[in-house]
Design a protein around this motif. Sequence first.
Motif, mmCIF file in Angstrom:
data_model
loop_
_atom_site.group_PDB
_atom_site.id
_atom_site.type_symbol
_atom_site.label_atom_id
_atom_site.label_comp_id
_atom_site.label_asym_id
_atom_site.label_seq_id
_atom_site.Cartn_x
_atom_site.Cartn_y
_atom_site.Cartn_z
ATOM 1 N N THR A 166 -69.559 27.556 -38.691
ATOM 2 C CA THR A 166 -69.345 28.156 -37.294
ATOM 3 C C THR A 166 -69.341 29.570 -37.042
ATOM 4 O O THR A 166 -68.284 30.420 -37.942
ATOM 5 C CB THR A 166 -68.236 27.334 -36.597
ATOM 6 O OG1 THR A 166 -68.433 26.035 -36.860
ATOM 7 C CG2 THR A 166 -68.184 27.850 -35.098
ATOM 8 N N ALA A 167 -70.310 30.311 -36.555
ATOM 9 C CA ALA A 167 -69.918 31.673 -36.317
ATOM 10 C C ALA A 167 -69.509 32.022 -34.513
ATOM 11 O O ALA A 167 -70.074 31.171 -33.602
ATOM 12 C CB ALA A 167 -71.535 32.234 -36.374
ATOM 13 N N ASP A 222 -69.756 40.420 -31.838
ATOM 14 C CA ASP A 222 -68.861 40.805 -32.952
ATOM 15 C C ASP A 222 -68.392 39.631 -33.680
ATOM 16 O O ASP A 222 -67.698 38.704 -33.019
ATOM 17 C CB ASP A 222 -67.621 41.701 -32.255
ATOM 18 C CG ASP A 222 -68.069 42.795 -31.559
ATOM 19 O OD1 ASP A 222 -68.883 43.482 -31.578
ATOM 20 O OD2 ASP A 222 -67.286 42.604 -30.321
ATOM 21 N N VAL A 223 -68.900 39.325 -34.945
ATOM 22 C CA VAL A 223 -68.967 38.079 -35.584
ATOM 23 C C VAL A 223 -67.763 37.724 -36.522
ATOM 24 O O VAL A 223 -67.557 38.782 -37.312
ATOM 25 C CB VAL A 223 -70.549 37.831 -36.232
ATOM 26 C CG1 VAL A 223 -70.364 36.551 -36.682
ATOM 27 C CG2 VAL A 223 -71.617 38.274 -35.182
ATOM 28 N N TYR A 224 -67.274 36.681 -36.447
ATOM 29 C CA TYR A 224 -66.332 36.069 -37.648
ATOM 30 C C TYR A 224 -66.795 34.594 -37.756
ATOM 31 O O TYR A 224 -67.478 33.926 -37.199
ATOM 32 C CB TYR A 224 -64.936 36.404 -37.163
ATOM 33 C CG TYR A 224 -64.417 35.643 -36.014
ATOM 34 C CD1 TYR A 224 -63.459 34.431 -36.244
ATOM 35 C CD2 TYR A 224 -64.642 36.154 -34.628
ATOM 36 C CE1 TYR A 224 -63.285 33.745 -34.853
ATOM 37 C CE2 TYR A 224 -64.205 35.479 -33.707
ATOM 38 C CZ TYR A 224 -63.349 34.305 -33.778
ATOM 39 O OH TYR A 224 -62.994 33.684 -32.790
ATOM 40 N N PHE A 225 -66.315 34.025 -38.889
ATOM 41 C CA PHE A 225 -66.829 32.828 -39.299
ATOM 42 C C PHE A 225 -65.592 31.838 -39.764
ATOM 43 O O PHE A 225 -64.368 32.201 -39.969
ATOM 44 C CB PHE A 225 -67.473 32.811 -40.623
ATOM 45 C CG PHE A 225 -68.949 33.503 -40.373
ATOM 46 C CD1 PHE A 225 -70.065 32.970 -39.932
ATOM 47 C CD2 PHE A 225 -68.834 35.072 -40.651
ATOM 48 C CE1 PHE A 225 -71.070 33.530 -39.696
ATOM 49 C CE2 PHE A 225 -70.095 35.659 -40.387
ATOM 50 C CZ PHE A 225 -71.342 35.113 -39.918
ATOM 51 N N GLN A 226 -65.988 30.494 -39.632
ATOM 52 C CA GLN A 226 -65.017 29.625 -40.126
ATOM 53 C C GLN A 226 -66.111 28.466 -40.821
ATOM 54 O O GLN A 226 -67.219 28.184 -40.356
ATOM 55 C CB GLN A 226 -64.419 28.679 -38.760
ATOM 56 C CG GLN A 226 -63.556 27.491 -39.379
ATOM 57 C CD GLN A 226 -62.718 26.801 -38.198
ATOM 58 O OE1 GLN A 226 -61.986 27.378 -37.644
ATOM 59 N NE2 GLN A 226 -63.366 25.495 -37.906
ATOM 60 N N GLU A 241 -59.943 39.097 -35.542
ATOM 61 C CA GLU A 241 -59.942 40.656 -35.579
ATOM 62 C C GLU A 241 -61.125 41.027 -36.569
ATOM 63 O O GLU A 241 -61.531 42.400 -36.418
ATOM 64 C CB GLU A 241 -58.850 41.417 -35.772
ATOM 65 C CG GLU A 241 -57.822 40.903 -34.921
ATOM 66 C CD GLU A 241 -58.073 41.632 -33.611
ATOM 67 O OE1 GLU A 241 -58.831 42.601 -33.318
ATOM 68 O OE2 GLU A 241 -57.775 40.974 -32.360
ATOM 69 N N VAL A 242 -61.457 40.249 -37.540
ATOM 70 C CA VAL A 242 -62.608 40.400 -38.246
ATOM 71 C C VAL A 242 -63.793 41.003 -37.627
ATOM 72 O O VAL A 242 -64.575 41.842 -38.111
ATOM 73 C CB VAL A 242 -62.882 39.384 -39.360
ATOM 74 C CG1 VAL A 242 -63.951 39.662 -40.492
ATOM 75 C CG2 VAL A 242 -61.720 39.184 -40.361
ATOM 76 N N GLY A 243 -64.143 40.511 -36.449
ATOM 77 C CA GLY A 243 -65.366 40.727 -35.607
ATOM 78 C C GLY A 243 -65.528 42.281 -35.314
ATOM 79 O O GLY A 243 -66.450 42.521 -34.826
#
Length: 623
Positions: A166-167, A222-226, A241-243
């Motif tokens: 998931t993005a 501003d992208v982060y993932f699961q 916050e990685v995004g």
Amino acid sequence: MSQIIIGKTLAELCNDCTEFLPEVTIIAYEQLKTEEPYSGKGNISFQSIVQEDELDGRKPIGSAQTSADGSFELHVDAAKLTPGLTLHVKLSKLPHQRSEVKKTVQIRVATFTPDRWEEEGMKVTLRLYQDFWCNVIRKLYDAWVICGRIVSCKNSKIPAKGYRVTAMDKDLLNDDNLGTAITDDNGYFRIDYQSLDFKQTFLSFLGLNVETPFNTGGFGPDVYFQVQSPDGDVVFKENREVGMQPDRKDRGHCFCVSLCVPLEGTATSGGWLRIARSLKIPDDRSLHAFDTDGFARNGFALKGVLAMQGNVPPTSSLETLTGNPYEYRFLVSTTVTAANAITASRTYIDQSHFSPNVIDGTSPYFQRVLLGTLTSNLSNDSVDVYLEQSFIKADGWVNLLECIRKTFQNDPNLDENDLNTGSWAWDSEFLMGIDSAKISSDMSPRVTTPTVNTPGDAIAQPMPRQKIAIRFEMREVISEGVYQTPPQSGTTLNSVYISNADPVLKMDLVDNRTNLCSPVSGNIGVAYTVHHPHLRSASITLRKSGGPTFTLTDGARLPQNDILPTGTATINNANLGINHGANNISLSRCTYMLDLHVSLRRLIGDSIETPEPFPAQAFFYEV
């Protein structure tokens, strides 16, 4: 004379991620003096959107539509190929596009010069490069994509198959879900989205959609993932916050990423997955490259060696060779009693139909293939392992661990004891090679190319279409004589067309000559017979020395550019008029050449078969 151009059209999303361009139009033009020959990525500025005024007075010399995998076959007049050929791509939508943007764009892609042309046709790859495709074309269509891969954190050569990704886009108030995807057998995934997916805010009801936080220097997400395992457990979760990190902030229309997750200590297997590298076999989700009847890739039969591709680990251990060995085998049936289907409850052809045709240590259908590469995680040394027929057991079972050991035993530069220690990675290539030509020759009735003595004659005994079924079986060796059957065992391609016979191609000039060395005069025609169960196209052209080329018409018979997979198999006429009748071409005193062009609906590996040129017939016409 007609020049055949066989090619494929694709676009770069990043260095290791591309996409085919289906259902786009390839248009050929004569090269302009202002158009420099295309020399690859160094000449990327050549690629551009063509404006309407640039096409004023410029007439196409040929066009073709791409198929689902971006492939095309283009016929152009060879007389118009000096000094070169410019190819354009015309499209109205992008692959997997989610936005509602509708527009038609024509792109100048490449120019080719005569040194690329060969007798049997020119093979080209039209590649739209990343900078232009992502920053110009995808921006135009509001088409955004994330292309990524997930592997084991301990060993990057082991893919995470079947994981849910998931993005998310970090926003000021509510984060946006950009989309979810499932990784394929090699750990790759793709997520497509549009700007509306990350620009909706509390002001959207007023029609104001904008990316937040404001004034951050860019307009992308501003992208982060699961990541979740196939069982639904969350195995990787990034802080939002990685995004805001530099490599995740304000991502563009094409964003590529690599992630890693901890994998369990048991090896997973996709079993048998494809024929060659692109012909994915039907599963519970899709028919993939095949239709219900057994045609591959929109109406093609398969020719030659069928390379079975998949993912079977040597043992049940991921990083050592000390786990339980896996074994597998392939069986072929010439009795096809069921169609290909998608549903989970689909019926496979009964196993009893396969028993006589196990691909074993003596089978004439066997072909040697590269099984894979074994790499030491300690020294990084690698060894290619091939499947020799002597490695196969009498009942057809292939034990990968034994194949690896025998490879080490047969090579004096390798030490088999090294396999008992250390950590190893297995990169699977192919599982088996099956010679469809030998299967064709053993089938009843046997397919042979019919004999035609006189061009124009009909075919007394047409060649039948041949179908086979292929079954894959697999087992885990628990102990001697004790096996456990994984769910991948029993996978069956119920129906696939194979074709290995040559076409019938006969053509001769019909005239009043008594001496073949004499000029011809008066009314002349052409007699021809074309026959094959998998015809794709057929045409006859007349070209004048130093002059134009004419395509002969014969009612509904010729020309034919896209014969249906189950369409006509025979086209013939004992006297098609050239300078009289339907064609009525005005002939002057000159040398002429008759050319017969025929292509078949056949794949060799992943590629469309290149047609063999038929010898041209020359004659001198005297007025």
